[in-house]
Scaffold this active site. Structure first.
Site, PDB file in Angstrom:
ATOM      1  N   PHE A 120       0.815  -1.085  -0.102  1.00 17.90           N
ATOM      2  CA  PHE A 120      -0.036   0.118   0.013  1.00 17.90           C
ATOM      3  C   PHE A 120       1.070   1.261  -0.114  1.00 17.90           C
ATOM      4  CE2 PHE A 120      -2.524   3.115   2.394  1.00 17.90           C
ATOM      5  CZ  PHE A 120      -3.581   3.274   1.795  1.00 17.90           C
ATOM      6  N   ILE A 145       7.966   1.838   2.050  1.00 16.43           N
ATOM      7  CA  ILE A 145       6.921   1.004   1.817  1.00 16.43           C
ATOM      8  C   ILE A 145       6.945  -0.478   2.374  1.00 16.43           C
ATOM      9  CG2 ILE A 145       5.377   0.027  -0.165  1.00 16.43           C
ATOM     10  CD1 ILE A 145       5.179   2.981   0.187  1.00 16.43           C
ATOM     11  N   GLU A 180       0.736   3.722   9.945  1.00 12.65           N
ATOM     12  CA  GLU A 180      -0.757   3.676   9.789  1.00 12.65           C
ATOM     13  C   GLU A 180      -1.322   4.957  10.380  1.00 12.65           C
ATOM     14  OE1 GLU A 180      -2.765  -0.008   8.721  1.00 12.65           O
ATOM     15  OE2 GLU A 180      -0.888  -0.912   8.036  1.00 12.65           O
TER      16      GLU A 180
HETATM   17  N1  CAA Z   1     -13.409   7.896   5.843  1.00 13.31           N
HETATM   18  C1  CAA Z   1     -13.842   8.313   4.892  1.00 13.31           C
HETATM   19  N2  CAA Z   1     -13.556   9.673   4.446  1.00 13.31           N
HETATM   20  C2  CAA Z   1     -12.481  10.304   5.287  1.00 13.31           C
HETATM   21  C3  CAA Z   1     -11.987   9.787   6.679  1.00 13.31           C
HETATM   22  C4  CAA Z   1     -12.358   8.249   6.634  1.00 13.31           C
HETATM   23  N3  CAA Z   1     -11.885   7.685   7.892  1.00 13.31           N
HETATM   24  N4  CAA Z   1     -11.020  10.425   6.945  1.00 13.31           N
HETATM   25  C5  CAA Z   1     -11.128  11.791   6.246  1.00 13.31           C
HETATM   26  N5  CAA Z   1     -12.072  11.581   5.194  1.00 13.31           N
HETATM   27  C6  CAA Z   1     -12.267  12.534   4.094  1.00 13.31           C
HETATM   28  C7  CAA Z   1     -12.875  13.834   4.731  1.00 13.31           C
HETATM   29  O1  CAA Z   1     -14.339  13.482   4.986  1.00 13.31           O
HETATM   30  C8  CAA Z   1     -12.863  14.801   3.727  1.00 13.31           C
HETATM   31  O2  CAA Z   1     -13.692  14.602   2.424  1.00 13.31           O
HETATM   32  P1  CAA Z   1     -14.587  15.926   2.228  1.00 13.31           P
HETATM   33  O3  CAA Z   1     -13.761  17.227   1.929  1.00 13.31           O
HETATM   34  O4  CAA Z   1     -15.447  15.294   1.018  1.00 13.31           O
HETATM   35  O5  CAA Z   1     -15.514  16.002   3.397  1.00 13.31           O
HETATM   36  C9  CAA Z   1     -11.216  14.311   3.297  1.00 13.31           C
HETATM   37  O6  CAA Z   1     -11.239  13.012   3.407  1.00 13.31           O
HETATM   38  C10 CAA Z   1     -10.316  14.979   3.717  1.00 13.31           C
HETATM   39  O7  CAA Z   1     -10.286  14.939   5.138  1.00 13.31           O
HETATM   40  P2  CAA Z   1      -9.398  16.021   6.102  1.00 13.31           P
HETATM   41  O8  CAA Z   1      -9.872  17.425   5.744  1.00 13.31           O
HETATM   42  O9  CAA Z   1      -9.936  15.694   7.524  1.00 13.31           O
HETATM   43  O10 CAA Z   1      -8.062  15.868   5.617  1.00 13.31           O
HETATM   44  P3  CAA Z   1      -6.713  16.357   6.562  1.00 13.31           P
HETATM   45  O11 CAA Z   1      -5.975  16.884   5.615  1.00 13.31           O
HETATM   46  O12 CAA Z   1      -6.962  17.079   7.765  1.00 13.31           O
HETATM   47  O13 CAA Z   1      -6.162  14.992   6.730  1.00 13.31           O
HETATM   48  C11 CAA Z   1      -5.766  12.890   8.291  1.00 13.31           C
HETATM   49  C12 CAA Z   1      -6.837  14.149   7.697  1.00 13.31           C
HETATM   50  C13 CAA Z   1      -6.763  12.275   9.393  1.00 13.31           C
HETATM   51  C14 CAA Z   1      -4.835  13.856   9.310  1.00 13.31           C
HETATM   52  C15 CAA Z   1      -5.215  12.158   7.258  1.00 13.31           C
HETATM   53  O14 CAA Z   1      -4.436  12.934   6.309  1.00 13.31           O
HETATM   54  C16 CAA Z   1      -4.227  11.131   7.936  1.00 13.31           C
HETATM   55  O15 CAA Z   1      -4.883  10.129   8.256  1.00 13.31           O
HETATM   56  N6  CAA Z   1      -3.068  11.098   7.913  1.00 13.31           N
HETATM   57  C17 CAA Z   1      -2.285   9.946   8.278  1.00 13.31           C
HETATM   58  C18 CAA Z   1      -2.004   9.153   7.147  1.00 13.31           C
HETATM   59  C19 CAA Z   1      -1.378   7.711   7.251  1.00 13.31           C
HETATM   60  O16 CAA Z   1      -2.080   6.880   8.335  1.00 13.31           O
HETATM   61  N7  CAA Z   1      -0.142   7.272   6.831  1.00 13.31           N
HETATM   62  C20 CAA Z   1       0.283   5.846   7.180  1.00 13.31           C
HETATM   63  C21 CAA Z   1       0.854   5.616   5.673  1.00 13.31           C
HETATM   64  S1  CAA Z   1       0.641   4.142   5.427  1.00 13.31           S
HETATM   65  C22 CAA Z   1       1.343   2.835   6.274  1.00 13.31           C
HETATM   66  O17 CAA Z   1       1.634   3.181   7.052  1.00 13.31           O
HETATM   67  C23 CAA Z   1       1.307   1.332   5.637  1.00 13.31           C
HETATM   68  C24 CAA Z   1       2.453   0.423   5.835  1.00 13.31           C
HETATM   69  O18 CAA Z   1       3.125   0.194   4.951  1.00 13.31           O
HETATM   70  C25 CAA Z   1       2.460  -0.090   7.224  1.00 13.31           C
END
Ligand code: CAA
Length: 380
Positions: A123, A157, A363
């Site tokens: 992912f 990744i 994550e």
């Molecule tokens: N479900 C559905 N939609 C969602 C959501 C959810 N859980 N969370 C946010 N959204 C939607 C919002 O509703 C919004 O949509 P609309 O404009 O249509 O309403 C849109 O997404 C943007 O949301 P925000 O305005 O809240 O966005 P933001 O810029 O403030 O960021 C955040 C929100 C929660 C901080 C997000 O950026 C986030 O989760 N960041 C962390 C990312 C992450 O987890 N990275 C890890 C990398 S992956 C990994 O580690 C994998 C691996 O290999 C192990």
């Protein structure tokens, strides 16, 4: 309110415990030292049905619930978090996303071999400048009619070199912000797709972490997941479930370290008695047990929320925040209880302590979980 698990769930838990003891424990220290990917163990986990646990059997999965998945993650992680992260990413971030939002053709072509463990997936969201701030994607997927041209770099990744299928999040229309982002299925070997060097990590050293480079990679349109512009929501929805997997991993790391520390405290003698008889040690074990029990209830609650169709964004974030802190606190204390032996590799707890740290980072860092939690509680 019923806190017990079913007979079937107990059997699955027992199968995972036996597998971890018999097939993950041998060689775990060497794999950590040499950063060796657990390829044979992953193959076996595929045979046991652990790679597509929640996937419908018609797509090669085991058709189990999220609670069973959490139980398996916990047992595997007690012994080897480098192996369990492969299970977590494949199940929660790759298979779940494809099964929930993929087309029938995508499911037949990609989900089936992923769910059986024949191949594994990755992912790809994080970038050099977009980890927590996930909307700031610099990787571009330019729409060329029947295909996209993908350019950019992804960082840290998991399964970076061992995967065959990569779900890549990229910006198609910058003016639309997060609504201009797409999720594309990219295959290893597509021209212009290069795998960067392996990261030399503090923990989960057996897992295979790489940067990825995309240089004018041509990705057919039929490889886009969902409607145009659905990519960011796809990532958020997928990560919401992924956090239950990582919370279960953190719980397992904590429980594994606690079990080792308890056993050691009942055997090791100091001042004429087993160290467990000294209150300084007994109280540490009491604190560890209490924190783990709370983490377990939060993890099972989040998993259950997902199973009954309730919203699990909040409960998953709470479970991950608490379980990852528990993993860190508990493993530090497990090393302390082991004293000098805790500082050497043979006793496993130093590795569990190093492995625990990543659960507060990937994550969604603990700080990101607090954003999710605070926004959710203040909304109501
Ligand atoms: N479900 C559905 N939609 C969602 C959501 C959810 N859980 N969370 C946010 N959204 C939607 C919002 O509703 C919004 O949509 P609309 O404009 O249509 O309403 C849109 O997404 C943007 O949301 P925000 O305005 O809240 O966005 P933001 O810029 O403030 O960021 C955040 C929100 C929660 C901080 C997000 O950026 C986030 O989760 N960041 C962390 C990312 C992450 O987890 N990275 C890890 C990398 S992956 C990994 O580690 C994998 C691996 O290999 C192990």
């Amino acid at each position: 309110m019923d806190f017990s698990i079913s007979e079937e769930q107990k059997m699955i838990q027992e199968a995972a415990r036996e597998f971890a003891q018999n097939e993950l424990l041998p060689g775990v220290i060497e794999r950590d030292e040499t950063q060796k990917f657990p390829a044979e163990q992953v193959k076996r986990m595929g045979e046991l049905g652990f790679m597509g646990m929640m996937v419908d059997p018609k797509y090669g999965g085991s058709g189990l619930d999220t609670v069973s998945y959490a139980l398996v993650m916990e047992e595997l992680s007690k012994i080897d978090a480098s192996s369990s992260v492969v299970v977590s990413v494949n199940n929660s971030l790759v298979c779940w996303g494809l099964e929930t939002y993929g087309t029938e053709e995508q499911k037949t072509k990609y989900l089936k071999p992923l769910a059986t463990g024949e191949i594994i997936g990755a992912f790809c969201l994080s970038e050099p400048e977009a980890g927590s701030d996930a909307t700031s994607q610099k990787t571009t997927a330019i729409d060329k009619g029947d295909h996209y041209i993908l350019n950019g770099t992804k960082n840290w990744i998991t399964n970076g070199n061992s995967a065959s299928v990569y779900l890549v999040i990229a910006q198609t229309d910058k003016d639309k912000g997060h609504k201009g982002i797409n999720a594309l299925i990219v295959e290893k070997g597509m021209p212009g797709f290069e795998i960067g060097p392996k990261e030399n990590k503090l923990g989960i050293r057996g897992s295979d972490t790489h940067s990825l480079n995309f240089n004018d990679v041509k990705v057919p349109k039929e490889n886009r997941i969902g409607e145009d512009g659905f990519g960011f929501k796809f990532a958020m929805k997928t990560l919401a479930g992924g956090r239950i997997g990582i919370a279960s991993q953190a719980l397992g790391i904590a429980a594994g370290a606690y079990e080792l520390a308890k056993k050691y405290a009942k055997e090791r003698k100091a001042f004429g008695t087993e160290i467990a008889n000294h209150q300084a040690i007994a109280f540490k074990l009491a604190d560890m047990h209490t924190q783990i029990e709370a983490a377990r209830l939060l993890v099972y609650k989040a998993a259950r929320d997902k199973d009954i169709g309730a919203n699990y964004d909040l409960s998953g974030a709470i479970a991950k925040l608490h379980a990852s802190k528990t993993a860190m606190d508990t493993t530090i204390e497990a090393v302390q209880i082991h004293g000098g032996n805790g500082f050497v590799k043979d006793y496993h707890v130093e590795r569990l302590m190093r492995d625990a740290k990543i659960t507060q980072i990937y994550e969604g860092t603990s700080e990101i979980q607090k954003i999710v939690i605070s926004r959710s509680i203040l909304r109501n």
